[in-house]
Scaffold this motif. Structure first.
Motif, PDB file in Angstrom:
ATOM      1  N   ARG A 189       1.698 -10.707  13.326  1.00 56.22           N
ATOM      2  CA  ARG A 189       0.449 -10.651  12.566  1.00 56.22           C
ATOM      3  C   ARG A 189      -0.567  -9.703  13.203  1.00 56.22           C
ATOM      4  NH1 ARG A 189      -1.129 -13.458   8.447  1.00 56.22           N
ATOM      5  NH2 ARG A 189       0.647 -14.874   8.706  1.00 56.22           N
ATOM      6  N   SER A 190      -0.646  -9.680  14.514  1.00 58.21           N
ATOM      7  CA  SER A 190      -1.630  -8.810  15.169  1.00 58.21           C
ATOM      8  C   SER A 190      -1.324  -7.336  14.897  1.00 58.21           C
ATOM      9  CB  SER A 190      -1.642  -9.067  16.679  1.00 58.21           C
ATOM     10  OG  SER A 190      -0.414  -8.658  17.278  1.00 58.21           O
ATOM     11  N   VAL A 191      -0.045  -6.976  14.864  1.00 56.27           N
ATOM     12  CA  VAL A 191       0.351  -5.596  14.601  1.00 56.27           C
ATOM     13  C   VAL A 191       0.032  -5.221  13.153  1.00 56.27           C
ATOM     14  CG1 VAL A 191       2.335  -4.034  14.422  1.00 56.27           C
ATOM     15  CG2 VAL A 191       2.104  -5.546  16.402  1.00 56.27           C
ATOM     16  N   ALA A 192       0.297  -6.143  12.237  1.00 58.27           N
ATOM     17  CA  ALA A 192      -0.024  -5.888  10.833  1.00 58.27           C
ATOM     18  C   ALA A 192      -1.526  -5.696  10.645  1.00 58.27           C
ATOM     19  CB  ALA A 192       0.480  -7.032   9.966  1.00 58.27           C
ATOM     20  N   GLU A 193      -2.318  -6.543  11.277  1.00 58.49           N
ATOM     21  CA  GLU A 193      -3.771  -6.434  11.142  1.00 58.49           C
ATOM     22  C   GLU A 193      -4.283  -5.131  11.737  1.00 58.49           C
ATOM     23  OE1 GLU A 193      -4.999 -10.040  13.016  1.00 58.49           O
ATOM     24  OE2 GLU A 193      -4.752 -11.252  11.188  1.00 58.49           O
ATOM     25  N   GLU A 194      -3.727  -4.724  12.881  1.00 59.44           N
ATOM     26  CA  GLU A 194      -4.142  -3.469  13.497  1.00 59.44           C
ATOM     27  C   GLU A 194      -3.762  -2.284  12.622  1.00 59.44           C
ATOM     28  OE1 GLU A 194      -3.934   0.213  15.566  1.00 59.44           O
ATOM     29  OE2 GLU A 194      -2.158  -0.895  14.932  1.00 59.44           O
ATOM     30  N   GLY A 195      -2.584  -2.358  12.000  1.00 64.47           N
ATOM     31  CA  GLY A 195      -2.154  -1.283  11.122  1.00 64.47           C
ATOM     32  C   GLY A 195      -3.070  -1.103   9.925  1.00 64.47           C
ATOM     33  N   PHE A 196      -3.512  -2.206   9.350  1.00 63.21           N
ATOM     34  CA  PHE A 196      -4.424  -2.120   8.212  1.00 63.21           C
ATOM     35  C   PHE A 196      -5.818  -1.673   8.648  1.00 63.21           C
ATOM     36  CE2 PHE A 196      -1.242  -4.721   5.964  1.00 63.21           C
ATOM     37  CZ  PHE A 196      -1.151  -3.964   4.812  1.00 63.21           C
ATOM     38  N   ALA A 197      -6.203  -2.021   9.858  1.00 58.48           N
ATOM     39  CA  ALA A 197      -7.489  -1.542  10.366  1.00 58.48           C
ATOM     40  C   ALA A 197      -7.468  -0.019  10.482  1.00 58.48           C
ATOM     41  CB  ALA A 197      -7.783  -2.183  11.722  1.00 58.48           C
ATOM     42  N   ARG A 198      -6.339   0.545  10.938  1.00 59.23           N
ATOM     43  CA  ARG A 198      -6.203   2.001  11.006  1.00 59.23           C
ATOM     44  C   ARG A 198      -6.263   2.621   9.621  1.00 59.23           C
ATOM     45  NH1 ARG A 198      -1.507   3.511  12.034  1.00 59.23           N
ATOM     46  NH2 ARG A 198      -0.404   1.571  12.530  1.00 59.23           N
ATOM     47  N   LEU A 199      -5.611   1.982   8.673  1.00 61.16           N
ATOM     48  CA  LEU A 199      -5.579   2.512   7.310  1.00 61.16           C
ATOM     49  C   LEU A 199      -6.973   2.514   6.687  1.00 61.16           C
ATOM     50  CD1 LEU A 199      -4.154   3.522   4.793  1.00 61.16           C
ATOM     51  CD2 LEU A 199      -3.379   1.190   4.347  1.00 61.16           C
ATOM     52  N   ARG A 200      -7.743   1.465   6.943  1.00 57.02           N
ATOM     53  CA  ARG A 200      -9.089   1.379   6.352  1.00 57.02           C
ATOM     54  C   ARG A 200     -10.021   2.456   6.885  1.00 57.02           C
ATOM     55  NH1 ARG A 200      -7.928  -4.281   6.491  1.00 57.02           N
ATOM     56  NH2 ARG A 200      -8.750  -4.438   8.623  1.00 57.02           N
ATOM     57  N   ALA A 211      -3.190  -2.535   0.539  1.00 51.60           N
ATOM     58  CA  ALA A 211      -2.540  -3.838   0.496  1.00 51.60           C
ATOM     59  C   ALA A 211      -3.169  -4.758   1.545  1.00 51.60           C
ATOM     60  CB  ALA A 211      -1.035  -3.675   0.745  1.00 51.60           C
ATOM     61  N   THR A 212      -2.664  -5.967   1.640  1.00 51.32           N
ATOM     62  CA  THR A 212      -3.136  -6.920   2.630  1.00 51.32           C
ATOM     63  C   THR A 212      -1.983  -7.324   3.538  1.00 51.32           C
ATOM     64  OG1 THR A 212      -2.656  -8.914   1.342  1.00 51.32           O
ATOM     65  CG2 THR A 212      -4.757  -7.819   0.916  1.00 51.32           C
ATOM     66  N   VAL A 213      -2.317  -7.980   4.622  1.00 55.35           N
ATOM     67  CA  VAL A 213      -1.283  -8.458   5.543  1.00 55.35           C
ATOM     68  C   VAL A 213      -0.274  -9.328   4.812  1.00 55.35           C
ATOM     69  CG1 VAL A 213      -0.875  -9.942   7.538  1.00 55.35           C
ATOM     70  CG2 VAL A 213      -2.726  -8.255   7.599  1.00 55.35           C
ATOM     71  N   ALA A 257       3.008   3.696   0.202  1.00 57.48           N
ATOM     72  CA  ALA A 257       2.727   2.747  -0.870  1.00 57.48           C
ATOM     73  C   ALA A 257       3.968   2.592  -1.732  1.00 57.48           C
ATOM     74  CB  ALA A 257       1.550   3.210  -1.724  1.00 57.48           C
ATOM     75  N   LEU A 258       4.116   1.418  -2.286  1.00 54.87           N
ATOM     76  CA  LEU A 258       5.161   1.157  -3.268  1.00 54.87           C
ATOM     77  C   LEU A 258       4.582   1.415  -4.651  1.00 54.87           C
ATOM     78  CD1 LEU A 258       6.587  -2.075  -1.581  1.00 54.87           C
ATOM     79  CD2 LEU A 258       7.453   0.273  -1.395  1.00 54.87           C
ATOM     80  N   SER A 259       5.224   0.902  -5.684  1.00 47.58           N
ATOM     81  CA  SER A 259       4.790   1.211  -7.044  1.00 47.58           C
ATOM     82  C   SER A 259       3.412   0.639  -7.382  1.00 47.58           C
ATOM     83  CB  SER A 259       5.821   0.700  -8.052  1.00 47.58           C
ATOM     84  OG  SER A 259       5.987  -0.702  -7.937  1.00 47.58           O
ATOM     85  N   ASN A 260       2.934  -0.323  -6.577  1.00 46.56           N
ATOM     86  CA  ASN A 260       1.595  -0.875  -6.836  1.00 46.56           C
ATOM     87  C   ASN A 260       0.485   0.039  -6.328  1.00 46.56           C
ATOM     88  OD1 ASN A 260       1.718  -1.237  -4.063  1.00 46.56           O
ATOM     89  ND2 ASN A 260       1.819  -3.476  -4.145  1.00 46.56           N
ATOM     90  N   GLU A 261       0.849   1.137  -5.655  1.00 47.12           N
ATOM     91  CA  GLU A 261      -0.081   2.158  -5.158  1.00 47.12           C
ATOM     92  C   GLU A 261      -1.051   1.629  -4.111  1.00 47.12           C
ATOM     93  OE1 GLU A 261      -1.610   3.581  -9.054  1.00 47.12           O
ATOM     94  OE2 GLU A 261      -0.657   5.466  -8.471  1.00 47.12           O
ATOM     95  N   LEU A 262      -0.709   0.524  -3.459  1.00 45.12           N
ATOM     96  CA  LEU A 262      -1.551  -0.042  -2.407  1.00 45.12           C
ATOM     97  C   LEU A 262      -1.010   0.394  -1.048  1.00 45.12           C
ATOM     98  CD1 LEU A 262      -2.050  -3.675  -3.782  1.00 45.12           C
ATOM     99  CD2 LEU A 262      -3.539  -1.669  -4.059  1.00 45.12           C
ATOM    100  N   GLY A 263      -1.867   1.053  -0.270  1.00 48.40           N
ATOM    101  CA  GLY A 263      -1.448   1.612   1.002  1.00 48.40           C
ATOM    102  C   GLY A 263      -1.040   0.558   2.017  1.00 48.40           C
ATOM    103  N   GLN A 264      -0.032   0.909   2.824  1.00 52.12           N
ATOM    104  CA  GLN A 264       0.442   0.073   3.916  1.00 52.12           C
ATOM    105  C   GLN A 264       0.730   0.962   5.115  1.00 52.12           C
ATOM    106  OE1 GLN A 264       3.585  -2.797   3.182  1.00 52.12           O
ATOM    107  NE2 GLN A 264       3.389  -2.546   0.972  1.00 52.12           N
ATOM    108  N   PRO A 265       0.655   0.409   6.336  1.00 50.51           N
ATOM    109  CA  PRO A 265       1.025   1.207   7.502  1.00 50.51           C
ATOM    110  C   PRO A 265       2.539   1.301   7.671  1.00 50.51           C
ATOM    111  CG  PRO A 265       0.319  -0.986   8.180  1.00 50.51           C
ATOM    112  CD  PRO A 265       0.110  -0.909   6.694  1.00 50.51           C
ATOM    113  N   ILE A 266       3.002   2.428   8.196  1.00 49.05           N
ATOM    114  CA  ILE A 266       4.397   2.568   8.615  1.00 49.05           C
ATOM    115  C   ILE A 266       4.473   2.137  10.072  1.00 49.05           C
ATOM    116  CG2 ILE A 266       6.285   4.182   9.052  1.00 49.05           C
ATOM    117  CD1 ILE A 266       5.242   5.907   6.780  1.00 49.05           C
TER     118      ILE A 266
END
Length: 296
Positions: A189-200, A211-213, A257-266
């Motif tokens: 969870r911490s890695v996912a949250e950090e990845g989304f923080a970078r994306l934002r 997207a969300t975690v 992003a997948l077909s929902n066009e919501l960004g996610q971290p790699i």
């Protein structure tokens, strides 16, 4: 089996693209190190939503030619990762993509979800007894996020591992083989949250939303992670493999992003939970090699 490589890794996934998103860096790393990396994909992904408008005609509700197209995408992705052994469970098209949970496609004849586990598992038993992996990677019991094909892939993988080790089961499929370690795909969870923080805070990305975690399959508390594979040296290969799945994934730098066009971290470092087998690290520490503690 003296002609087999010393280290042998088997991955079982539901659709083309799942392997690159979840394990692309891990696969590239081990392939480059000389390990035998075998991918088994359970369906052609016929029910996937198509991102590029120019390819929308391939969709299941139009020409229904997406499956064969995704076979080509998977081949291109495997070339990027350096993986030469990729197969479809029972052969291409044996089991059809079941669509999202609750759809009529779930009950379609030939749908993977609509296939008894013990009817599908022998096809994987044959692969296991042929390549004789020490390590198996697949999904958790929920399939990471509840997709019926992911849940079924988990069930089939776990059942096949059990059957492959039974000396009395289907001797025509090869000599019995016990897999030493089975892992489930995870994200701390911490890695996912950090990845989304970078994306934002990133500038210049083209995604209309983020997207969300909770949208990431397999997220668990950090304490549930038992292994982490640092694939940063193979980040570009993973991104290239994801780009090869162009009908399903849009890649923008370190995000997608997948077909929902919501960004996610790699994620360049990939994470796992040991589900069966002996850990190769002291209690409370993470493994950094899926083969840790495994003898040839």
């Amino acid at each position: 089996m003296k002609d087999l490589p010393a280290r042998r890794l088997l991955l079982v996934h539901a659709h083309p693209d799942d392997e690159s998103i979840n394990n692309g860096a891990t696969m590239a790393l081990y392939a480059a190190a000389g390990a035998q990396v075998t991918l088994v994909t359970c369906t052609l992904g016929e029910e996937g939503e198509v991102i590029p408008p120019a390819l929308a005609h391939l969709a299941s509700d139009r020409e229904d030619r997406l499956g064969p197209h995704r076979v080509g995408e998977l081949a291109a992705a495997m070339k990027e990762l350096g993986v030469t052994d990729h197969r479809f469970l029972g052969g291409p098209g044996r089991f059809r993509d079941s669509g999202m949970m609750g759809l009529a496609q779930n009950r379609r004849e030939g749908a993977f979800w609509n296939t008894p586990v013990d009817a599908a598992a022998p096809h994987l038993v044959e692969v296991i007894r042929s390549v004789r992996p020490q390590v198996l990677v697949t999904y958790d019991p929920d399939g990471g996020y509840g997709h019926p094909d992911h849940i079924q892939a988990h069930r089939v993988a776990m059942r096949a591992a059990e059957l492959a080790a039974e000396t009395a089961f289907r001797r025509d499929l090869g000599d019995a083989h016990a897999i030493a370690k089975i892992y489930w795909n995870r994200v701390p969870r911490s890695v996912a949250e950090e990845g989304f923080a970078r994306l934002r805070t990133a500038s210049g990305t083209d995604f209309p939303g983020i997207a969300t975690v909770d949208d990431i399959p397999g997220v668990v508390d950090d304490s549930g992670i038992t292994a982490e594979i640092d694939g940063t040296a193979y980040t570009e290969r993973k991104a290239a493999a994801m780009r090869a799945h162009a009908t399903q994934i849009a890649v923008d730098g370190p995000f997608f992003a997948l077909s929902n066009e919501l960004g996610q971290p790699i994620f360049a470092t990939e994470y796992y939970q040991l589900a069966q087998g002996e850990p190769g690290a002291p209690a409370g520490e993470r493994e950094h090699d899926l083969f840790a503690g495994v003898s040839a």
